[in-house]
Scaffold this active site. Structure first.
Site, PDB file in Angstrom:
ATOM      1  N   GLU A  93       0.847  -1.205   0.000  1.00 50.14           N
ATOM      2  CA  GLU A  93       0.000   0.000   0.000  1.00 50.14           C
ATOM      3  C   GLU A  93       0.873   1.241   0.000  1.00 50.14           C
ATOM      4  O   GLU A  93       1.990   1.224   0.546  1.00 50.14           O
ATOM      5  CB  GLU A  93      -0.838   0.032   1.286  1.00 50.14           C
ATOM      6  CG  GLU A  93      -2.154  -0.714   1.215  1.00 50.14           C
ATOM      7  CD  GLU A  93      -3.267   0.122   0.570  1.00 50.14           C
ATOM      8  OE1 GLU A  93      -2.967   1.086  -0.166  1.00 50.14           O
ATOM      9  OE2 GLU A  93      -4.435  -0.216   0.818  1.00 50.14           O
ATOM     10  N   ASP A  94       0.360   2.342  -0.557  1.00 53.54           N
ATOM     11  CA  ASP A  94       1.081   3.602  -0.439  1.00 53.54           C
ATOM     12  C   ASP A  94       0.877   4.203   0.948  1.00 53.54           C
ATOM     13  O   ASP A  94       1.811   4.659   1.591  1.00 53.54           O
ATOM     14  CB  ASP A  94       0.660   4.595  -1.541  1.00 53.54           C
ATOM     15  CG  ASP A  94      -0.842   4.804  -1.636  1.00 53.54           C
ATOM     16  OD1 ASP A  94      -1.608   4.055  -0.992  1.00 53.54           O
ATOM     17  OD2 ASP A  94      -1.263   5.715  -2.370  1.00 53.54           O
ATOM     18  N   ASP A  97      -4.381   5.075   6.421  1.00 53.46           N
ATOM     19  CA  ASP A  97      -4.876   6.257   7.123  1.00 53.46           C
ATOM     20  C   ASP A  97      -5.802   5.790   8.259  1.00 53.46           C
ATOM     21  O   ASP A  97      -5.318   5.423   9.333  1.00 53.46           O
ATOM     22  CB  ASP A  97      -5.595   7.122   6.066  1.00 53.46           C
ATOM     23  CG  ASP A  97      -6.116   8.436   6.605  1.00 53.46           C
ATOM     24  OD1 ASP A  97      -5.815   8.773   7.745  1.00 53.46           O
ATOM     25  OD2 ASP A  97      -6.845   9.121   5.868  1.00 53.46           O
ATOM     26  N   PHE A 146      -2.277  16.086   4.587  1.00 51.59           N
ATOM     27  CA  PHE A 146      -2.586  15.421   3.319  1.00 51.59           C
ATOM     28  C   PHE A 146      -1.318  15.384   2.473  1.00 51.59           C
ATOM     29  O   PHE A 146      -0.679  16.411   2.249  1.00 51.59           O
ATOM     30  CB  PHE A 146      -3.716  16.152   2.579  1.00 51.59           C
ATOM     31  CG  PHE A 146      -4.234  15.339   1.425  1.00 51.59           C
ATOM     32  CD1 PHE A 146      -5.077  14.262   1.644  1.00 51.59           C
ATOM     33  CD2 PHE A 146      -3.855  15.639   0.128  1.00 51.59           C
ATOM     34  CE1 PHE A 146      -5.527  13.482   0.575  1.00 51.59           C
ATOM     35  CE2 PHE A 146      -4.307  14.875  -0.943  1.00 51.59           C
ATOM     36  CZ  PHE A 146      -5.148  13.798  -0.714  1.00 51.59           C
ATOM     37  N   ASP A 153      -2.044  10.784  -5.018  1.00 56.58           N
ATOM     38  CA  ASP A 153      -2.542  11.681  -6.065  1.00 56.58           C
ATOM     39  C   ASP A 153      -3.549  12.711  -5.581  1.00 56.58           C
ATOM     40  O   ASP A 153      -4.134  12.594  -4.505  1.00 56.58           O
ATOM     41  CB  ASP A 153      -3.196  10.856  -7.174  1.00 56.58           C
ATOM     42  CG  ASP A 153      -4.566  10.336  -6.750  1.00 56.58           C
ATOM     43  OD1 ASP A 153      -4.657   9.754  -5.653  1.00 56.58           O
ATOM     44  OD2 ASP A 153      -5.533  10.529  -7.502  1.00 56.58           O
ATOM     45  N   ARG A 159       1.211  11.522  -9.062  1.00 53.25           N
ATOM     46  CA  ARG A 159       1.707  10.208  -8.623  1.00 53.25           C
ATOM     47  C   ARG A 159       3.174  10.029  -9.000  1.00 53.25           C
ATOM     48  O   ARG A 159       3.882   9.233  -8.413  1.00 53.25           O
ATOM     49  CB  ARG A 159       0.905   9.090  -9.290  1.00 53.25           C
ATOM     50  CG  ARG A 159      -0.549   9.014  -8.858  1.00 53.25           C
ATOM     51  CD  ARG A 159      -1.137   7.678  -9.317  1.00 53.25           C
ATOM     52  NE  ARG A 159      -2.587   7.670  -9.338  1.00 53.25           N
ATOM     53  CZ  ARG A 159      -3.357   7.420  -8.291  1.00 53.25           C
ATOM     54  NH1 ARG A 159      -2.798   7.201  -7.111  1.00 53.25           N
ATOM     55  NH2 ARG A 159      -4.665   7.402  -8.396  1.00 53.25           N
TER      56      ARG A 159
HETATM   57  P1  IMP Z   1      -7.885   4.462   4.818  1.00 52.66           P
HETATM   58  O1  IMP Z   1      -8.473   5.672   5.500  1.00 52.66           O
HETATM   59  O2  IMP Z   1      -6.776   3.853   5.630  1.00 52.66           O
HETATM   60  O3  IMP Z   1      -8.963   3.496   4.467  1.00 52.66           O
HETATM   61  O4  IMP Z   1      -7.223   4.980   3.478  1.00 52.66           O
HETATM   62  C1  IMP Z   1      -7.995   5.104   2.338  1.00 52.66           C
HETATM   63  C2  IMP Z   1      -7.262   5.713   1.213  1.00 52.66           C
HETATM   64  O5  IMP Z   1      -7.281   7.127   1.401  1.00 52.66           O
HETATM   65  C3  IMP Z   1      -5.792   5.416   0.994  1.00 52.66           C
HETATM   66  O6  IMP Z   1      -5.560   4.184   0.355  1.00 52.66           O
HETATM   67  C4  IMP Z   1      -5.436   6.566   0.090  1.00 52.66           C
HETATM   68  O7  IMP Z   1      -5.830   6.279  -1.238  1.00 52.66           O
HETATM   69  C5  IMP Z   1      -6.303   7.680   0.613  1.00 52.66           C
HETATM   70  N1  IMP Z   1      -5.511   8.632   1.429  1.00 52.66           N
HETATM   71  C6  IMP Z   1      -5.508   8.768   2.756  1.00 52.66           C
HETATM   72  N2  IMP Z   1      -4.675   9.761   3.142  1.00 52.66           N
HETATM   73  C7  IMP Z   1      -4.141  10.244   1.988  1.00 52.66           C
HETATM   74  C8  IMP Z   1      -3.169  11.273   1.710  1.00 52.66           C
HETATM   75  O8  IMP Z   1      -2.627  11.950   2.599  1.00 52.66           O
HETATM   76  N3  IMP Z   1      -2.878  11.472   0.407  1.00 52.66           N
HETATM   77  C9  IMP Z   1      -3.428  10.741  -0.613  1.00 52.66           C
HETATM   78  N4  IMP Z   1      -4.322   9.779  -0.387  1.00 52.66           N
HETATM   79  C10 IMP Z   1      -4.677   9.528   0.901  1.00 52.66           C
END
Ligand code: IMP
Length: 194
Positions: A93-94, A97, A146, A153, A159
């Site tokens: 994963e990148d 969050d 963020f 992206d 990206r």
């Molecule tokens: P989750 O909240 O862990 O489910 O993350 C969901 C998705 O939110 C991640 O896979 C990213 O695609 C996106 N995301 C969360 N924080 C960021 C950020 O700081 N930059 C870009 N994408 C984000």
């Protein structure tokens, strides 16, 4: 004038952290043949650099998720070509969050009778977690800013940045996202040409 974005993780910091992760993973998976499953599209640069930092045999595959309904429910929009049954799977994963996406994805993959399951994320926003989910390998722990670049992206843009940038002023950045192209994609030769 203060810019609405700032570089927070440089290319060389990313490179050296990925080297460390690669070493750690190659020790942990010695003698096995793991398959690294990158979550599209954000994990692409991290996958490419991570697997090249692992001096061992391995396999790669990809999947894509889509969100639907209320509460950000997740489903697999594009599945792996390879069967994961009996495999040592590393989800790549990148960014993690709230943890909601990874939590659901792990549960979906666990149902496939994998030999083992672990996750590698480049960025961990640990303080924002809403659900606890195992995270075996993490590159950098950050706050709740963020982030953009190196896979992450803004409406499909940025990206391809080699480093990671934080948005400091969201309203200003939304008005002029191209500011990040000017700062991060500028050709160093440009300043010499005039
Ligand atoms: P989750 O909240 O862990 O489910 O993350 C969901 C998705 O939110 C991640 O896979 C990213 O695609 C996106 N995301 C969360 N924080 C960021 C950020 O700081 N930059 C870009 N994408 C984000």
């Amino acid at each position: 004038m203060t810019e609405p974005v700032v570089e927070v993780i440089t290319q060389s910091a990313i490179e050296s952290r990925i080297r460390e992760l690669g070493n750690q993973i190659s020790v942990d998976f010695e003698g096995r043949f793991p398959i690294f499953v990158a979550v599209l599209h954000g994990a692409l640069p991290f996958l490419a650099d991570l697997v090249r930092a692992i001096p061992a045999e391995l396999d790669v595959d990809f999947l894509a998720l889509s969100r639907f309904g209320e509460g950000g429910r997740v489903r697999i929009a594009m599945d792996t070509l390879t069967s994961l049954e009996g495999r040592h799977v590393v989800i790549v994963e990148d960014i993690v969050d709230t943890g909601l996406t990874l939590n659901v994805l792990r549960r979906m993959i666990e149902m496939r009778d994998v030999a083992s399951l672990s996750t590698a994320t480049l960025i961990d926003k640990a303080s924002r977690r809403l659900v606890e989910t195992p995270l075996e390998y993490r590159g950098f722990e950050v706050g709740d800013e963020f982030l953009l670049g190196y896979g992450m992206d803004w409406d499909g843009r940025f990206r391809n940045l080699a480093s990671i940038w934080a948005v400091l002023d969201l309203p200003a950045f939304s008005e002029d996202p191209a500011v990040l192209s000017r700062l991060a994609l500028a050709d160093p030769g440009d300043s010499l040409s005039t």
